[in-house]
Motif scaffolding. Structure first.
Motif, PDB file in Angstrom:
ATOM      1  N   ALA A 285       0.827  -1.209   0.000  1.00  0.00           N
ATOM      2  CA  ALA A 285       0.000   0.000   0.000  1.00  0.00           C
ATOM      3  C   ALA A 285       0.859   1.255   0.000  1.00  0.00           C
ATOM      4  O   ALA A 285       0.584   2.225  -0.720  1.00  0.00           O
ATOM      5  N   LYS A 286       1.925   1.244   0.803  1.00  0.00           N
ATOM      6  CA  LYS A 286       2.809   2.409   0.853  1.00  0.00           C
ATOM      7  C   LYS A 286       3.501   2.633  -0.495  1.00  0.00           C
ATOM      8  O   LYS A 286       3.866   3.758  -0.833  1.00  0.00           O
ATOM      9  N   LEU A 287       3.655   1.551  -1.257  1.00  0.00           N
ATOM     10  CA  LEU A 287       4.278   1.667  -2.578  1.00  0.00           C
ATOM     11  C   LEU A 287       3.280   2.094  -3.658  1.00  0.00           C
ATOM     12  O   LEU A 287       3.646   2.197  -4.823  1.00  0.00           O
ATOM     13  N   GLY A 288       2.019   2.308  -3.277  1.00  0.00           N
ATOM     14  CA  GLY A 288       1.070   2.906  -4.204  1.00  0.00           C
ATOM     15  C   GLY A 288       0.000   1.994  -4.773  1.00  0.00           C
ATOM     16  O   GLY A 288      -0.777   2.427  -5.625  1.00  0.00           O
ATOM     17  N   ASN A 289      -0.067   0.744  -4.310  1.00  0.00           N
ATOM     18  CA  ASN A 289      -1.095  -0.168  -4.802  1.00  0.00           C
ATOM     19  C   ASN A 289      -2.393  -0.020  -4.010  1.00  0.00           C
ATOM     20  O   ASN A 289      -2.396   0.479  -2.890  1.00  0.00           O
ATOM     21  N   GLU A 290      -3.500  -0.473  -4.626  1.00  0.00           N
ATOM     22  CA  GLU A 290      -4.775  -0.567  -3.907  1.00  0.00           C
ATOM     23  C   GLU A 290      -4.791  -1.922  -3.213  1.00  0.00           C
ATOM     24  O   GLU A 290      -4.745  -2.950  -3.873  1.00  0.00           O
ATOM     25  N   CYS A 291      -4.878  -1.922  -1.895  1.00  0.00           N
ATOM     26  CA  CYS A 291      -4.626  -3.147  -1.135  1.00  0.00           C
ATOM     27  C   CYS A 291      -5.745  -3.481  -0.160  1.00  0.00           C
ATOM     28  O   CYS A 291      -6.290  -2.591   0.494  1.00  0.00           O
ATOM     29  N   THR A 292      -6.036  -4.782  -0.074  1.00  0.00           N
ATOM     30  CA  THR A 292      -7.050  -5.297   0.850  1.00  0.00           C
ATOM     31  C   THR A 292      -6.502  -6.539   1.537  1.00  0.00           C
ATOM     32  O   THR A 292      -5.792  -7.323   0.920  1.00  0.00           O
ATOM     33  N   ILE A 293      -6.839  -6.721   2.808  1.00  0.00           N
ATOM     34  CA  ILE A 293      -6.430  -7.923   3.533  1.00  0.00           C
ATOM     35  C   ILE A 293      -7.626  -8.564   4.220  1.00  0.00           C
ATOM     36  O   ILE A 293      -8.485  -7.879   4.777  1.00  0.00           O
ATOM     37  N   ILE A 294      -7.675  -9.895   4.130  1.00  0.00           N
ATOM     38  CA  ILE A 294      -8.671 -10.694   4.835  1.00  0.00           C
ATOM     39  C   ILE A 294      -8.028 -11.180   6.130  1.00  0.00           C
ATOM     40  O   ILE A 294      -6.956 -11.795   6.105  1.00  0.00           O
ATOM     41  N   GLY A 295      -8.663 -10.914   7.259  1.00  0.00           N
ATOM     42  CA  GLY A 295      -8.098 -11.337   8.531  1.00  0.00           C
ATOM     43  C   GLY A 295      -9.030 -11.011   9.678  1.00  0.00           C
ATOM     44  O   GLY A 295     -10.117 -10.449   9.479  1.00  0.00           O
ATOM     45  N   THR A 296      -8.604 -11.354  10.878  1.00  0.00           N
ATOM     46  CA  THR A 296      -9.453 -11.217  12.057  1.00  0.00           C
ATOM     47  C   THR A 296      -8.638 -10.721  13.251  1.00  0.00           C
ATOM     48  O   THR A 296      -7.506 -11.166  13.459  1.00  0.00           O
ATOM     49  N   VAL A 297      -9.218  -9.808  14.002  1.00  0.00           N
ATOM     50  CA  VAL A 297      -8.581  -9.307  15.229  1.00  0.00           C
ATOM     51  C   VAL A 297      -9.567  -9.427  16.387  1.00  0.00           C
ATOM     52  O   VAL A 297     -10.764  -9.627  16.189  1.00  0.00           O
ATOM     53  N   GLY A 298      -9.058  -9.293  17.588  1.00  0.00           N
ATOM     54  CA  GLY A 298      -9.910  -9.229  18.756  1.00  0.00           C
ATOM     55  C   GLY A 298     -10.373  -7.804  19.006  1.00  0.00           C
ATOM     56  O   GLY A 298      -9.825  -6.842  18.448  1.00  0.00           O
ATOM     57  N   ASN A 299     -11.359  -7.667  19.862  1.00  0.00           N
ATOM     58  CA  ASN A 299     -11.860  -6.343  20.231  1.00  0.00           C
ATOM     59  C   ASN A 299     -11.008  -5.814  21.383  1.00  0.00           C
ATOM     60  O   ASN A 299     -11.429  -5.767  22.538  1.00  0.00           O
ATOM     61  N   ASP A 300      -9.759  -5.432  21.046  1.00  0.00           N
ATOM     62  CA  ASP A 300      -8.812  -5.014  22.079  1.00  0.00           C
ATOM     63  C   ASP A 300      -7.801  -4.033  21.500  1.00  0.00           C
ATOM     64  O   ASP A 300      -7.802  -3.749  20.296  1.00  0.00           O
ATOM     65  N   GLY A 301      -6.949  -3.537  22.367  1.00  0.00           N
ATOM     66  CA  GLY A 301      -5.962  -2.542  21.945  1.00  0.00           C
ATOM     67  C   GLY A 301      -4.974  -3.069  20.925  1.00  0.00           C
ATOM     68  O   GLY A 301      -4.531  -2.335  20.039  1.00  0.00           O
ATOM     69  N   PHE A 302      -4.601  -4.350  21.033  1.00  0.00           N
ATOM     70  CA  PHE A 302      -3.683  -4.925  20.054  1.00  0.00           C
ATOM     71  C   PHE A 302      -4.313  -4.939  18.667  1.00  0.00           C
ATOM     72  O   PHE A 302      -3.648  -4.689  17.658  1.00  0.00           O
ATOM     73  N   GLY A 303      -5.610  -5.255  18.605  1.00  0.00           N
ATOM     74  CA  GLY A 303      -6.309  -5.237  17.324  1.00  0.00           C
ATOM     75  C   GLY A 303      -6.329  -3.846  16.730  1.00  0.00           C
ATOM     76  O   GLY A 303      -6.085  -3.655  15.528  1.00  0.00           O
ATOM     77  N   ASP A 304      -6.619  -2.848  17.571  1.00  0.00           N
ATOM     78  CA  ASP A 304      -6.602  -1.459  17.103  1.00  0.00           C
ATOM     79  C   ASP A 304      -5.223  -1.068  16.614  1.00  0.00           C
ATOM     80  O   ASP A 304      -5.079  -0.330  15.630  1.00  0.00           O
ATOM     81  N   CYS A 305      -4.183  -1.555  17.286  1.00  0.00           N
ATOM     82  CA  CYS A 305      -2.805  -1.223  16.934  1.00  0.00           C
ATOM     83  C   CYS A 305      -2.505  -1.582  15.483  1.00  0.00           C
ATOM     84  O   CYS A 305      -1.974  -0.770  14.728  1.00  0.00           O
ATOM     85  N   ILE A 306      -2.857  -2.799  15.090  1.00  0.00           N
ATOM     86  CA  ILE A 306      -2.522  -3.213  13.729  1.00  0.00           C
ATOM     87  C   ILE A 306      -3.497  -2.667  12.694  1.00  0.00           C
ATOM     88  O   ILE A 306      -3.086  -2.232  11.606  1.00  0.00           O
ATOM     89  N   VAL A 307      -4.781  -2.604  13.011  1.00  0.00           N
ATOM     90  CA  VAL A 307      -5.745  -2.063  12.042  1.00  0.00           C
ATOM     91  C   VAL A 307      -5.469  -0.592  11.779  1.00  0.00           C
ATOM     92  O   VAL A 307      -5.498  -0.129  10.626  1.00  0.00           O
ATOM     93  N   ASN A 308      -5.171   0.155  12.822  1.00  0.00           N
ATOM     94  CA  ASN A 308      -4.870   1.580  12.642  1.00  0.00           C
ATOM     95  C   ASN A 308      -3.652   1.783  11.752  1.00  0.00           C
ATOM     96  O   ASN A 308      -3.639   2.668  10.893  1.00  0.00           O
ATOM     97  N   ARG A 309      -2.612   0.953  11.950  1.00  0.00           N
ATOM     98  CA  ARG A 309      -1.411   1.093  11.118  1.00  0.00           C
ATOM     99  C   ARG A 309      -1.716   0.806   9.653  1.00  0.00           C
ATOM    100  O   ARG A 309      -1.273   1.540   8.749  1.00  0.00           O
ATOM    101  N   LEU A 310      -2.465  -0.256   9.396  1.00  0.00           N
ATOM    102  CA  LEU A 310      -2.798  -0.600   8.018  1.00  0.00           C
ATOM    103  C   LEU A 310      -3.605   0.519   7.362  1.00  0.00           C
ATOM    104  O   LEU A 310      -3.361   0.876   6.201  1.00  0.00           O
ATOM    105  N   GLN A 311      -4.532   1.081   8.104  1.00  0.00           N
ATOM    106  CA  GLN A 311      -5.335   2.180   7.563  1.00  0.00           C
ATOM    107  C   GLN A 311      -4.469   3.401   7.272  1.00  0.00           C
ATOM    108  O   GLN A 311      -4.650   4.062   6.239  1.00  0.00           O
ATOM    109  N   GLU A 312      -3.541   3.698   8.156  1.00  0.00           N
ATOM    110  CA  GLU A 312      -2.625   4.824   7.948  1.00  0.00           C
ATOM    111  C   GLU A 312      -1.821   4.661   6.662  1.00  0.00           C
ATOM    112  O   GLU A 312      -1.502   5.634   5.978  1.00  0.00           O
ATOM    113  N   SER A 313      -1.488   3.413   6.322  1.00  0.00           N
ATOM    114  CA  SER A 313      -0.690   3.137   5.128  1.00  0.00           C
ATOM    115  C   SER A 313      -1.536   3.047   3.867  1.00  0.00           C
ATOM    116  O   SER A 313      -0.997   2.932   2.767  1.00  0.00           O
TER     117      SER A 313
END
Length: 315
Positions: free
Chosen positions: A45-73
């Protein structure tokens, strides 16, 4: 390109210093967003592609940590599920002076292991140009295995498939991985083995022989050799592409970043040799920071690094 991947969304928590085993009390740093395919798609995504990921997180701070980073990128996280009752996957990492690493995963029974076939059926796969999958996703548990198999089954013939074996003995034995990987290797156009994987998966005497065997089958094979660079096998060609010297802080995720660089370069129409150089540069930049996504670079940053390397070589 429009890229899709699937895999374990994890956070990584690592020893602050080398030679601090898990059997003793020492300091950790993190959490850092992690997971092999999340690292791949974050860089893509940072290199300019349109990107999607299939995956699952918990309803917790660790989940927010990774989802927020992916969204930022710039990654589309709309198909990431939040699984109530499960915690986000974690990987603990210890580093040692001889260059080895030790991983301790909480994955199989965490939210990261709750990817299902229903997640695949909810996605329109005709939208995507390229799918990237890894062996470790197959190996986590039966849920993930069936999800990946369903994804390959439904994948349009026009979608390019790349596969990184990424064998982790901590998760499943090499022999079991071989059986799991065979159907995906058969469908893949691009394969990204690391050291020993091509030999192990083909049953041949060494990696070069294994990569050549896959190339005879019409696949483009990119052997990742870490600090030595990479070797690209295509038909009868064998292109050795040297790496770039940088000060290494954390090697985790460099191979996944490399794959994102190579896929991006191919999508941009680069030659195989130039794609290897571009991927080597992306991988080199990724090891300069602590944390597997912390060294992710934009296309402009990779291109600037390559120009600086050319100037240094010229002088």
């Amino acid at each position: 390109m429009k890229l899709l991947t699937i895999g374990g969304l994890l956070v990584e928590i690592m020893r602050k210093n080398i030679d601090e085993p898990f059997t003793e009390s020492h300091s950790f740093v993190g959490p850092f967003p992690s997971g092999d395919t999340p690292i791949f798609i974050n860089e893509a995504a940072k290199l300019g592609n349109e990107c999607t990921i299939i995956g699952t997180v918990g309803n917790d701070g660790f989940g927010d940590c990774i989802v927020n980073r992916l969204q930022e990128s710039g990654v589309d996280t709309s198909v990431i599920k939040v699984k109530e009752g499960y915690t986000t996957g974690t990987a603990f990492v210890a580093y040692f002076g001889d260059g080895t690493r030790q991983f301790l995963y909480h994955w199989r029974h965490s939210a990261a292991g709750m990817i299902t076939e229903e997640d695949i059926d909810a996605i329109d796969l005709t939208e995507f140009d390229w799918l990237h999958v890894t062996g470790i996703t197959l190996a986590v548990n039966n849920h993930c295995k069936k999800a990946v198999e369903r994804l390959i089954e439904k994948l349009p013939s026009t979608t390019t498939l790349s596969f990184d074996p990424n064998i982790r003995p901590e998760v499943l034995s090499a022999e079991e991985i071989r059986v799991l990987c065979e159907p995906i290797i058969k469908r893949s156009e691009y394969i990204f083995p690391s050291a020993t994987e091509a030999s192990m998966l083909t049953g041949l005497k060494d990696d070069v022989s294994g990569c050549k065997e896959w190339a005879k089958q019409g696949k483009t094979v990119i052997l990742k050799n870490g600090e030595k660079g990479c070797i690209v096998f295509h038909k009868d060609e064998m292109l050795e592409i040297p790496s770039f010297k940088v000060e290494e802080v954390d090697p985790t995720g460099a191979g996944d970043t490399f794959c994102a660089g190579f896929v991006t370069a191919i999508g941009d129409g680069m030659s195989l040799y130039d794609a290897g150089r571009f991927a080597n540069a992306a991988g080199a930049l990724s090891v300069k920071n602590k944390g597997p996504m912390e060294g992710a670079s934009t296309k402009k940053e990779v291109e600037l690094f390559l120009k600086e390397q050319e100037r240094t070589t010229t002088h």
